[in-house]
Design a protein around this motif. Structure first.
Motif, PDB file in Angstrom:
ATOM      1  N   GLU A 179       0.831  -1.202   0.000  1.00  0.00           N
ATOM      2  CA  GLU A 179       0.000   0.000   0.000  1.00  0.00           C
ATOM      3  C   GLU A 179       0.870   1.260   0.000  1.00  0.00           C
ATOM      4  O   GLU A 179       0.590   2.214  -0.735  1.00  0.00           O
ATOM      5  CB  GLU A 179      -0.920  -0.006   1.222  1.00  0.00           C
ATOM      6  N   ALA A 180       1.928   1.262   0.786  1.00  0.00           N
ATOM      7  CA  ALA A 180       2.823   2.423   0.843  1.00  0.00           C
ATOM      8  C   ALA A 180       3.490   2.653  -0.510  1.00  0.00           C
ATOM      9  O   ALA A 180       3.587   3.797  -0.977  1.00  0.00           O
ATOM     10  CB  ALA A 180       3.872   2.239   1.932  1.00  0.00           C
ATOM     11  N   TYR A 181       3.964   1.581  -1.149  1.00  0.00           N
ATOM     12  CA  TYR A 181       4.569   1.726  -2.475  1.00  0.00           C
ATOM     13  C   TYR A 181       3.576   2.356  -3.449  1.00  0.00           C
ATOM     14  O   TYR A 181       3.923   3.234  -4.234  1.00  0.00           O
ATOM     15  CB  TYR A 181       5.034   0.376  -3.028  1.00  0.00           C
ATOM     16  N   GLN A 182       2.329   1.892  -3.415  1.00  0.00           N
ATOM     17  CA  GLN A 182       1.311   2.421  -4.325  1.00  0.00           C
ATOM     18  C   GLN A 182       1.047   3.906  -4.045  1.00  0.00           C
ATOM     19  O   GLN A 182       0.939   4.709  -4.971  1.00  0.00           O
ATOM     20  CB  GLN A 182       0.017   1.619  -4.204  1.00  0.00           C
ATOM     21  N   GLN A 183       0.958   4.262  -2.765  1.00  0.00           N
ATOM     22  CA  GLN A 183       0.735   5.660  -2.408  1.00  0.00           C
ATOM     23  C   GLN A 183       1.906   6.532  -2.858  1.00  0.00           C
ATOM     24  O   GLN A 183       1.710   7.658  -3.330  1.00  0.00           O
ATOM     25  CB  GLN A 183       0.518   5.792  -0.899  1.00  0.00           C
ATOM     26  N   ILE A 184       3.114   6.015  -2.727  1.00  0.00           N
ATOM     27  CA  ILE A 184       4.298   6.766  -3.159  1.00  0.00           C
ATOM     28  C   ILE A 184       4.270   6.961  -4.674  1.00  0.00           C
ATOM     29  O   ILE A 184       4.511   8.059  -5.171  1.00  0.00           O
ATOM     30  CB  ILE A 184       5.591   6.061  -2.699  1.00  0.00           C
ATOM     31  N   GLU A 185       3.968   5.896  -5.398  1.00  0.00           N
ATOM     32  CA  GLU A 185       3.905   5.999  -6.862  1.00  0.00           C
ATOM     33  C   GLU A 185       2.839   7.001  -7.294  1.00  0.00           C
ATOM     34  O   GLU A 185       3.074   7.809  -8.203  1.00  0.00           O
ATOM     35  CB  GLU A 185       3.627   4.624  -7.490  1.00  0.00           C
ATOM     36  N   ASN A 186       1.686   6.969  -6.641  1.00  0.00           N
ATOM     37  CA  ASN A 186       0.628   7.926  -6.970  1.00  0.00           C
ATOM     38  C   ASN A 186       1.083   9.351  -6.688  1.00  0.00           C
ATOM     39  O   ASN A 186       0.838  10.259  -7.484  1.00  0.00           O
ATOM     40  CB  ASN A 186      -0.642   7.623  -6.163  1.00  0.00           C
ATOM     41  N   ALA A 187       1.734   9.556  -5.551  1.00  0.00           N
ATOM     42  CA  ALA A 187       2.188  10.895  -5.176  1.00  0.00           C
ATOM     43  C   ALA A 187       3.279  11.393  -6.122  1.00  0.00           C
ATOM     44  O   ALA A 187       3.338  12.587  -6.429  1.00  0.00           O
ATOM     45  CB  ALA A 187       2.688  10.898  -3.732  1.00  0.00           C
ATOM     46  N   LEU A 188       4.143  10.495  -6.591  1.00  0.00           N
ATOM     47  CA  LEU A 188       5.221  10.898  -7.495  1.00  0.00           C
ATOM     48  C   LEU A 188       4.679  11.487  -8.800  1.00  0.00           C
ATOM     49  O   LEU A 188       5.330  12.331  -9.423  1.00  0.00           O
ATOM     50  CB  LEU A 188       6.138   9.711  -7.804  1.00  0.00           C
ATOM     51  N   GLU A 189       3.486  11.074  -9.190  1.00  0.00           N
ATOM     52  CA  GLU A 189       2.900  11.561 -10.440  1.00  0.00           C
ATOM     53  C   GLU A 189       2.571  13.050 -10.385  1.00  0.00           C
ATOM     54  O   GLU A 189       2.550  13.715 -11.417  1.00  0.00           O
ATOM     55  CB  GLU A 189       1.636  10.763 -10.780  1.00  0.00           C
ATOM     56  N   VAL A 190       2.307  13.574  -9.187  1.00  0.00           N
ATOM     57  CA  VAL A 190       1.894  14.976  -9.071  1.00  0.00           C
ATOM     58  C   VAL A 190       2.804  15.805  -8.165  1.00  0.00           C
ATOM     59  O   VAL A 190       2.561  16.982  -7.940  1.00  0.00           O
ATOM     60  CB  VAL A 190       0.430  15.086  -8.551  1.00  0.00           C
ATOM     61  N   ALA A 191       3.873  15.201  -7.658  1.00  0.00           N
ATOM     62  CA  ALA A 191       4.704  15.843  -6.634  1.00  0.00           C
ATOM     63  C   ALA A 191       5.551  16.983  -7.183  1.00  0.00           C
ATOM     64  O   ALA A 191       5.952  16.979  -8.345  1.00  0.00           O
ATOM     65  CB  ALA A 191       5.617  14.797  -5.992  1.00  0.00           C
ATOM     66  N   SER A 192       5.836  17.913  -6.288  1.00  0.00           N
ATOM     67  CA  SER A 192       6.806  18.969  -6.597  1.00  0.00           C
ATOM     68  C   SER A 192       8.205  18.344  -6.519  1.00  0.00           C
ATOM     69  O   SER A 192       8.363  17.219  -6.051  1.00  0.00           O
ATOM     70  CB  SER A 192       6.690  20.101  -5.572  1.00  0.00           C
ATOM     71  N   THR A 195      10.679  19.066  -4.551  1.00  0.00           N
ATOM     72  CA  THR A 195      11.040  18.806  -3.155  1.00  0.00           C
ATOM     73  C   THR A 195      10.338  17.544  -2.640  1.00  0.00           C
ATOM     74  O   THR A 195      10.949  16.711  -1.978  1.00  0.00           O
ATOM     75  CB  THR A 195      10.659  20.013  -2.272  1.00  0.00           C
ATOM     76  N   GLN A 196       9.059  17.428  -2.961  1.00  0.00           N
ATOM     77  CA  GLN A 196       8.317  16.249  -2.536  1.00  0.00           C
ATOM     78  C   GLN A 196       8.880  14.993  -3.192  1.00  0.00           C
ATOM     79  O   GLN A 196       8.964  13.948  -2.555  1.00  0.00           O
ATOM     80  CB  GLN A 196       6.836  16.397  -2.882  1.00  0.00           C
ATOM     81  N   LYS A 197       9.274  15.093  -4.453  1.00  0.00           N
ATOM     82  CA  LYS A 197       9.818  13.932  -5.159  1.00  0.00           C
ATOM     83  C   LYS A 197      11.062  13.402  -4.459  1.00  0.00           C
ATOM     84  O   LYS A 197      11.236  12.189  -4.350  1.00  0.00           O
ATOM     85  CB  LYS A 197      10.143  14.279  -6.617  1.00  0.00           C
ATOM     86  N   GLU A 198      11.910  14.302  -4.003  1.00  0.00           N
ATOM     87  CA  GLU A 198      13.117  13.871  -3.284  1.00  0.00           C
ATOM     88  C   GLU A 198      12.743  13.067  -2.039  1.00  0.00           C
ATOM     89  O   GLU A 198      13.308  12.005  -1.779  1.00  0.00           O
ATOM     90  CB  GLU A 198      13.962  15.077  -2.878  1.00  0.00           C
ATOM     91  N   GLN A 199      11.792  13.565  -1.274  1.00  0.00           N
ATOM     92  CA  GLN A 199      11.378  12.880  -0.057  1.00  0.00           C
ATOM     93  C   GLN A 199      10.682  11.557  -0.380  1.00  0.00           C
ATOM     94  O   GLN A 199      10.904  10.550   0.291  1.00  0.00           O
ATOM     95  CB  GLN A 199      10.452  13.773   0.778  1.00  0.00           C
ATOM     96  N   LEU A 200       9.861  11.560  -1.420  1.00  0.00           N
ATOM     97  CA  LEU A 200       9.163  10.330  -1.812  1.00  0.00           C
ATOM     98  C   LEU A 200      10.156   9.257  -2.263  1.00  0.00           C
ATOM     99  O   LEU A 200       9.985   8.078  -1.956  1.00  0.00           O
ATOM    100  CB  LEU A 200       8.144  10.633  -2.918  1.00  0.00           C
ATOM    101  N   GLN A 201      11.191   9.673  -2.986  1.00  0.00           N
ATOM    102  CA  GLN A 201      12.223   8.711  -3.406  1.00  0.00           C
ATOM    103  C   GLN A 201      12.948   8.148  -2.181  1.00  0.00           C
ATOM    104  O   GLN A 201      13.306   6.974  -2.156  1.00  0.00           O
ATOM    105  CB  GLN A 201      13.210   9.365  -4.378  1.00  0.00           C
ATOM    106  N   LYS A 202      13.141   8.990  -1.171  1.00  0.00           N
ATOM    107  CA  LYS A 202      13.767   8.510   0.067  1.00  0.00           C
ATOM    108  C   LYS A 202      12.846   7.507   0.764  1.00  0.00           C
ATOM    109  O   LYS A 202      13.309   6.473   1.243  1.00  0.00           O
ATOM    110  CB  LYS A 202      14.099   9.673   0.999  1.00  0.00           C
ATOM    111  N   PHE A 203      11.554   7.802   0.821  1.00  0.00           N
ATOM    112  CA  PHE A 203      10.598   6.846   1.396  1.00  0.00           C
ATOM    113  C   PHE A 203      10.696   5.509   0.666  1.00  0.00           C
ATOM    114  O   PHE A 203      10.736   4.446   1.275  1.00  0.00           O
ATOM    115  CB  PHE A 203       9.156   7.354   1.272  1.00  0.00           C
TER     116      PHE A 203
END
Length: 86
Positions: A48-61, A63-71
């Motif tokens: 579920e976390a992987y899916q949420q991260i992938e979804n967020a990466l599609e619209v992330a800024s 700065t957010q992308k950097e943090q999402l990649q770290k997650f």
């Protein structure tokens, strides 16, 4: 819903998913009783976390992308660590 709010909500969902995985790992380490059941729950949380991260990466800024990649990287480390403990 404004685009910016969608980005923020997607990021927060990914962040919460990552936190849920961390909490599940902590419970797994602290309570070895029903390990198989806990491991199954952890797998679901990770997926579920992987899916949420992938979804967020599609619209992330950026700065957010950097943090999402770290997650995402940290999730991979958690999976490796848990698989090594089996």
């Amino acid at each position: 819903m404004p685009y910016h709010k969608d980005k923020q909500q997607a990021f927060q969902a990914a962040q919460q998913g990552f936190t849920d995985v961390q909490n599940t790992v902590n419970e797994l380490v602290l309570d070895g009783g029903s390990y198989g059941s806990q491991l199954s729950h952890l797998r679901n949380e990770v997926n579920e976390a992987y899916q949420q991260i992938e979804n967020a990466l599609e619209v992330a800024s950026d700065t957010q992308k950097e943090q999402l990649q770290k997650f995402k990287s940290d999730l991979g480390s958690i999976v490796s660590e848990v698989n090594g403990e089996q």
